[in-house]
Enzyme design. Structure first.
Site, PDB file in Angstrom:
ATOM      1  N   CYS A  12       0.799  -1.209   0.000  1.00 47.38           N
ATOM      2  CA  CYS A  12       0.000   0.000   0.000  1.00 47.38           C
ATOM      3  C   CYS A  12       0.836   1.265   0.000  1.00 47.38           C
ATOM      4  O   CYS A  12       1.991   1.279   0.394  1.00 47.38           O
ATOM      5  CB  CYS A  12      -0.845   0.078   1.269  1.00 47.38           C
ATOM      6  SG  CYS A  12      -1.908  -1.321   1.488  1.00 47.38           S
ATOM      7  N   GLY A  39       0.638   0.417  -5.108  1.00 47.06           N
ATOM      8  CA  GLY A  39      -0.600  -0.351  -5.079  1.00 47.06           C
ATOM      9  C   GLY A  39      -1.532   0.093  -6.188  1.00 47.06           C
ATOM     10  O   GLY A  39      -1.816   1.280  -6.298  1.00 47.06           O
ATOM     11  N   ASN A 113      -0.602   0.728   5.757  1.00 46.41           N
ATOM     12  CA  ASN A 113       0.402   0.084   4.920  1.00 46.41           C
ATOM     13  C   ASN A 113       1.171  -0.881   5.787  1.00 46.41           C
ATOM     14  O   ASN A 113       1.833  -0.472   6.740  1.00 46.41           O
ATOM     15  CB  ASN A 113       1.352   1.151   4.349  1.00 46.41           C
ATOM     16  CG  ASN A 113       2.537   0.535   3.622  1.00 46.41           C
ATOM     17  OD1 ASN A 113       2.443  -0.567   3.101  1.00 46.41           O
ATOM     18  ND2 ASN A 113       3.653   1.252   3.598  1.00 46.41           N
ATOM     19  N   GLY A 114       1.070  -2.166   5.477  1.00 48.20           N
ATOM     20  CA  GLY A 114       1.839  -3.132   6.246  1.00 48.20           C
ATOM     21  C   GLY A 114       1.044  -4.367   6.595  1.00 48.20           C
ATOM     22  O   GLY A 114       0.001  -4.647   5.993  1.00 48.20           O
ATOM     23  N   CYS A 247      12.440  -2.257   5.903  1.00 49.49           N
ATOM     24  CA  CYS A 247      12.361  -3.272   4.842  1.00 49.49           C
ATOM     25  C   CYS A 247      13.404  -2.981   3.764  1.00 49.49           C
ATOM     26  O   CYS A 247      13.364  -1.932   3.105  1.00 49.49           O
ATOM     27  CB  CYS A 247      10.962  -3.244   4.222  1.00 49.49           C
ATOM     28  SG  CYS A 247      10.802  -4.280   2.764  1.00 49.49           S
ATOM     29  N   TYR A 253      13.552  -2.185  -4.416  1.00 49.05           N
ATOM     30  CA  TYR A 253      12.574  -2.227  -5.492  1.00 49.05           C
ATOM     31  C   TYR A 253      11.341  -1.354  -5.277  1.00 49.05           C
ATOM     32  O   TYR A 253      10.850  -0.739  -6.206  1.00 49.05           O
ATOM     33  CB  TYR A 253      12.130  -3.681  -5.699  1.00 49.05           C
ATOM     34  CG  TYR A 253      11.022  -3.871  -6.677  1.00 49.05           C
ATOM     35  CD1 TYR A 253      11.251  -3.733  -8.050  1.00 49.05           C
ATOM     36  CD2 TYR A 253       9.729  -4.185  -6.255  1.00 49.05           C
ATOM     37  CE1 TYR A 253      10.220  -3.901  -8.965  1.00 49.05           C
ATOM     38  CE2 TYR A 253       8.692  -4.359  -7.155  1.00 49.05           C
ATOM     39  CZ  TYR A 253       8.946  -4.219  -8.510  1.00 49.05           C
ATOM     40  OH  TYR A 253       7.934  -4.384  -9.405  1.00 49.05           O
ATOM     41  N   ASP A 356      19.469  -7.649 -12.759  1.00 50.18           N
ATOM     42  CA  ASP A 356      18.102  -7.585 -12.230  1.00 50.18           C
ATOM     43  C   ASP A 356      18.199  -7.173 -10.770  1.00 50.18           C
ATOM     44  O   ASP A 356      19.224  -7.377 -10.125  1.00 50.18           O
ATOM     45  CB  ASP A 356      17.415  -8.957 -12.370  1.00 50.18           C
ATOM     46  CG  ASP A 356      15.899  -8.824 -12.433  1.00 50.18           C
ATOM     47  OD1 ASP A 356      15.375  -7.712 -12.198  1.00 50.18           O
ATOM     48  OD2 ASP A 356      15.240  -9.834 -12.723  1.00 50.18           O
ATOM     49  N   ASP A 357      17.138  -6.576 -10.255  1.00 42.47           N
ATOM     50  CA  ASP A 357      17.217  -6.145  -8.860  1.00 42.47           C
ATOM     51  C   ASP A 357      16.918  -7.280  -7.899  1.00 42.47           C
ATOM     52  O   ASP A 357      17.338  -7.249  -6.751  1.00 42.47           O
ATOM     53  CB  ASP A 357      16.274  -4.972  -8.609  1.00 42.47           C
ATOM     54  CG  ASP A 357      14.855  -5.357  -8.848  1.00 42.47           C
ATOM     55  OD1 ASP A 357      14.156  -5.705  -7.880  1.00 42.47           O
ATOM     56  OD2 ASP A 357      14.426  -5.363 -10.021  1.00 42.47           O
ATOM     57  N   CYS A 442      15.353  -4.762   8.128  1.00 42.12           N
ATOM     58  CA  CYS A 442      14.796  -6.108   8.165  1.00 42.12           C
ATOM     59  C   CYS A 442      15.368  -6.853   6.978  1.00 42.12           C
ATOM     60  O   CYS A 442      15.225  -6.424   5.829  1.00 42.12           O
ATOM     61  CB  CYS A 442      13.269  -6.074   8.051  1.00 42.12           C
ATOM     62  SG  CYS A 442      12.587  -7.746   7.937  1.00 42.12           S
ATOM     63  N   CYS A 445      13.709 -11.787   4.603  1.00 42.29           N
ATOM     64  CA  CYS A 445      13.520 -12.583   3.393  1.00 42.29           C
ATOM     65  C   CYS A 445      14.837 -13.171   2.901  1.00 42.29           C
ATOM     66  O   CYS A 445      14.848 -14.150   2.157  1.00 42.29           O
ATOM     67  CB  CYS A 445      12.825 -11.776   2.298  1.00 42.29           C
ATOM     68  SG  CYS A 445      13.645 -10.245   1.844  1.00 42.29           S
TER      69      CYS A 445
END
Lengths: 464, 464, 464, 464
Positions: A12, A39, A113-114, A247, A253, A356-357, A442, A445
């Site tokens: 978002c 979004g 958002n989140g 993040c 990105y 690529d990112d 963070c 991932c």
């Protein structure tokens, strides 16, 4: 719907404005316009005028959802706006934001958002307290926690909410006369404050401030709660977590390249990531090309650092978007060509480094490599300006599940072979942190270490 | 929007079906089709399949809201449907029904016909308990009272609800596997039970049963709660009020003439009202004509009882409906002719008795009388097959406010003069009760004596 | 689409206005509104301002096609409007009217009601002259015949057109500054002239004049061509056929009951048809009931003449219209009940005379009779206020084909048995002509004798 | 509508396919998808099956116009598709293509890219022959010239058309069983032939062939007419003009960079134009940045040739498109920032060379320069990779009128001052021709020398 895309998806973009001298709904519209990349599924604006709140929201892009007719009734001096991404399953008008309710303390609207990591727990608490919830979104949980929260003022309730809510949440909150802005204790997603004439603006990204001609003031601190009314902004709470956890994908990105976070313009950070990547993983080649558009800055950086010429090798169909027309068998084989086409002149006989990112599922990279080779590339080396994504995100990014993540299933060598590459390298996590020059990210991932405890709930668990 | 209409407006039609052998969504569609006269603003169907509830609802007529594409995903063995009327202001998708929520006891959907007289009180209780409410409708209050009600089963909670809810409410309630039907303790609006094959149906009016080929079984008693599942219908509660209070306007205007209530076909009751009216208020004339369409049965009865020939004198444009085109000054003078045109042949030189079923604001009757005279009528006598409406309704009928009600502002002689009539008479309340042959009506709009205490809340109080 | 209807269908309603002092587009809107019963598939208005022609047309009812936004750009002092019926197959926007073209003599728009019997011949002539035609409609043929017709003025060309065009055609023709109105030489469909302030109006039916407050002046004569400009209306041509041939179905069903043709109000003529029918085909019974709504006037007449009480026995769902939801097997058996429901109180134990205005295919009458018997009728006698329809129409009425027409396949006794009636009688052609009190009708659908030679072309022959 | 754009606009993209073994409508869809950049206002596909032609077209992007429901009825073995750009005024469904008519030789559909220079003459001839034309487009003129052309076969008629039609026209023509492709004698716009399985494809650009997996065969020669049926493609006419005149703007801006024309990939030609520009107009600076996206290849070329680093300096909002929301005064001042935002990190203290592919009106360049300076640029030098546009286009490009063209009103020095630049240089025409390495271009917009005589008609002359 076919999208031929292998990127994580944001959740978002949020926006808020307190500006008695301005047309706050119109400025919200253009603010959301600048946040559209965060979004594309629904958009909405809620405006308060001191007595009540008026809302318009619908499915679609900001420019589709709003016409002059829809904007006209949105009178007032304070507004919030929201633009939402979601996967197909949950793209329902019921989930579109802002959410608006009437409550004991008067009308209330929020844009969120989140993703809460303890959303299921909080949701179950609401069920146990007897609430019926009409959507599958954490945002409704937040609204009801505020409507029924402890404390006799919104200030108290918002601070109380922050004691309970865990995970990623930037919020704009609208009451009948006040705008609140909230950034979660970990600071997972960005949120900044700006000044416009005699008024004030908050937005997910600084690009929204620039777009409407507002002046950037500062970012909200992790855990900060700001109230904005006629007296200007004042911090009414500061709930810091043991660690910051911005993040990393905002850097890689999500955020628009012209936005800045913690003093870094994203574009520069991405160029720098390309430079570091060139240092970490050099390879002899004739040209450096990006996967457009998100790979461009890192490709420029890689080219600069390596001295290998920057060029373009793939053209992206600017008009591709969602289509409901199914490719038939023939077209399925063609696949990625519906989105990207090669520039054979630039590729023929060349040794190519393609930047690529990120790679998520890996479903588009293979066909792209094949396409480059068919166009005459002699060698294809891929460099990725972020580390391998080995874990899902539980903080609001629609990343993919474990079985879908190619870097969860394979190591780099296997991926290289699977994609048919001559060589493959990812940017190291250290390298990424060096490029971003900031502390407290963070990296869940990449590492599986999340800043908060995560409950492994499927995001569609409560969908009807 | 221009509608040229002077009638009270119903709130809703409700429908429910438990029938594992049938396409319950399709039957709900045709059931709602038969109940379309009870509400034309929105329509919706919710279907449960033992696990969850699927919903489609939207603004518009039933036939506009549903297409095969929309119906297809509505699988299951039990369903409820709803069609809603509301004034323009509150015609928002947020208020469309059924309402569906997830709750501690699982998914829940309701369809509601009526209006709670203690809705504000209950609403405030929910606010005090911390609920945020997203619509202005009593129906959301009911949903949340059930979601958060006392008791560990739906049976208990529904019975608990009935201890608290006052006023008019027929409900169909859908859980993941069971259909409930509720009629308020006063029996303000009708609700009946039918049998279809091996399944069961409930509907606001018997015409919906007839339309889908279901067999009428019985009406629900005032205060009755029925649960329907694989074991068929069983009464799980009976909450009788000190008095029955069936809305007299169901007899006068709302219910379709082919529906029957308490053993009376509405058409017959209306013909009878015309007969009584002829006895109470005879007048010498050449023909009896109705205000089409709702005045037809009473006009037939008046003609039969008086021996004066029945005829038609006004033609109604069958296609007139809402239009967004504003009449200009010329057309505003024309006014009522956009909806009704006179049959001069039948009127010229004649003494006319014109029968209407009711007068609310009186805004269309005057122009109509003028039109009849312009078409050559020698005398115009109006007879109204219901008493003067002197009070608003607080039980779910959109009647008008005190200052709007012509019979609140004027006595019959004044109205007669105001409308330019040669004579005017209303049916007496006694006469109406005689015609309807039933006991226990609400006559609040005629007498100001309501069956339950009413709180004088504006229905848009909570609109945003 | 399911419509449960057994009526012939009109082709169109046309309207024209020359009125420099009025908002001609708005008046056209309300004029079309009054003509909506003549066509519900598309609507359009073209307005000229002395320089050019502006057009808006779309699929849908008049009130759906036009909003204030769509009306606003339609400036000018002269306008034509059109509302079109067509069977599903040819309901394409390409066929919506008015048709507007640019031509050697400037812009041209037409609205057409009717069907050319030599349409195929004329169409082929255009093909031979090298025209490409983009629609399947005769109306485009007419436009191109005008655009490319002999003569150097519109007056000449319109008169030339009338030398060639055979069959049914009422036209309103708009040039950049003039309104023309044309009625075919046989006068198959009605067209009348009215006065509004300082301006002039033409319309298919007088009800459109009444609706907008215009004063009826006169009907156009068969074969008459009128031009209306700043000098008022003047007859510029009169092309009389050997015989008048007004469509009898305008009297029986098409025209609104409050319209008048040749001095007869349609309602009166239909009541009179009922009276004659009672004289021709009396039967002992308890009540006379109509098939609503079109059977009402004849039923009133039959009741008056026979002395048998008029009553209602069937209730029509006022909201039924086209639906895209298919009835399933159960509902298919229910069938007609989706549209009509019986009033058992009025039927039980009674001998019923049911009056319909016409029977085309006979597909709804049988189920209706069955429904009446199921509701308790002791005897069911049907009386039809028009003769048996034994032949299709080739002049613009969508009647049915030979194999579909029940009266082509069966004689009256067979139909009576087929429909399960106790007795059946149709009004004689003489009786119908007596009731309509006029001379010179087309009775082709009853007798097979058409006023013009017909070429047996399927109306979809040129559909793509 | 606000678009913040200073580019010429293309007229159309065309596509055709003959492929009995394929789903030709689906392939047409994806072919148009690849040609979307040539026109975004309307899209359409017509399919023939040996008997007739089926069509669907509507306003909007290809992906909006077509759904599976719309595609399903488009059966057949041969199809044409069209996507159309037009200015707001003439964006009417009436002008959407393909145009389909019935004619003496059967059904006919055409898709047209271009503009006839003798369109007014041909249009007037049609008027004189008596045709009424329903649109303002040259394409309808072409359809009617074919429908009514000399010759008894389509082959003859198409060749006859080419004797008369002057200017820019690529056509795909569909009859009931054959596909024709036509390129005008000057070869103004590109058109190429490809092979797909056992079938054949024609398209405006080679990128459409690549997208659907077809193999490029060759370009059509200027003046060539190809017929494609079961026997494959055969050239049935060759109408060469004295000179070739390929639109230089296809090279500069229109065609997708991955398309190739005359053996040149557009991307390479644009990079080369940047190189030549660097040689012609060098300037000392720190970085070279493009105006995204169209300036990217030339900026890359300029950077390569000059040795000055390539970078990005402006970020384009990818989601900006048409919006109906009006900027208020504040936003109007902001202006260009709604579309582009600066990357201050890259600009601060730098001497910038900014590369644009063309300047038409010059309305966006000034604000862009101001924005770059506000972001800290020390010097701003603009280099334009095409010559000054001093003349309008009469061959189908919506360029601008004389008074709008900045290079018509000012010389380069004046423009430089007007835009607030430190220096400004355009690529010379020689330089452009050198970069494009091809012969026979139309350079009318640069020189005023058009390959065909142009009649100075306003494109909206026949709009209604």
């Amino acid at each position: 719907m076919y999208d031929y895309d292998d990127k994580p998806h944001h959740e978002c973009g949020i926006f808020g404005i307190y500006a008695p001298d301005e047309d706050v709904a119109r400025l919200s519209f253009f603010g959301l316009y600048a946040l559209q990349h965060r979004g594309q599924e629904s958009a909405g604006i809620a405006v308060a005028d001191g007595r009540g709140i008026n809302l318009h929201k619908d499915m679609g892009l900001v420019a589709q959802v709003f016409t002059e007719d829809k904007l006209r009734p949105l009178h007032g001096h304070v507004a919030i706006g929201h633009t939402r991404y979601s996967t197909t399953g949950s793209s329902k008008l019921l989930n579109a934001q802002p959410f608006v309710v009437e409550s004991a303390l008067g009308p209330l609207a929020i844009g969120h958002n989140g993703n809460l990591t303890n959303g299921t727990t909080l949701r179950n608490e609401l069920f146990q307290r007897g609430f019926g919830l009409s959507s599958s979104s954490d945002s409704e949980v937040i609204v009801q926690m505020l409507a029924g929260g402890p404390g006799q003022s919104w200030d108290e309730r918002i601070n109380a909410l922050m004691q309970r809510a865990e995970g990623a949440y930037c919020l704009t909150i609208l009451t009948r006369d006040t705008l609140y802005a909230v950034r979660d204790p970990w600071g997972v997603h960005p949120l900044c404050l700006g000044r416009i004439g005699n008024g004030w603006v908050v937005a997910s990204e600084s690009c929204a401030l620039a777009t409407i001609g507002a002046e950037f003031v500062r970012e909200l601190q992790p855990g900060e709660v700001i109230a904005i009314d006629g007296d200007g902004p004042r911090t009414i709470g500061l709930h810091t977590a043991p660690q910051r956890a911005l993040c990393l994908f905002e850097y890689i990105y999500f955020a628009r390249p012209d936005s800045h976070i913690d003093g870094n313009t994203l574009h520069s950070a991405r160029v720098e990531a390309g430079r570091v990547l060139a240092q970490e993983s050099p390879v002899e080649a004739d040209i450096v090309i990006p996967v457009p558009d998100s790979g461009v800055p890192a490709a420029i950086g890689y080219a600069q650092a390596s001295g290998i010429p920057y060029s373009e090798g793939l053209i992206k169909n600017r008009y591709i978007g969602r289509t409901f027309i199914q490719p038939d068998d023939r077209l399925r084989k063609v696949g990625i060509q519906l989105k990207f086409n090669p520039l054979s002149d630039n590729l023929r006989g060349k040794r190519i480094i393609i930047i690529d990112d990120s790679i998520v599922r890996g479903n588009t990279s293979g066909p792209m490599v094949k396409m480059l080779r068919a166009a005459g590339a002699k060698e294809v080396h891929m460099r990725v300006s972020s580390p391998p994504i080995r874990h899902p995100c539980y903080l609001g990014v629609d990343m993919a599940t474990y079985p879908e993540l190619i870097a969860h299933r394979m190591d780099v060598a296997q991926i290289c072979e699977h994609l048919g590459l001559d060589s493959l390298a990812y940017l190291s996590l250290d390298g990424l942190q060096q490029a971003t020059r900031a502390q407290g990210f963070c990296n869940g991932c990449f590492t599986g270490n999340y800043p908060v405890e995560v409950s492994f709930v499927d995001k569609h668990a409560f969908e009807r």
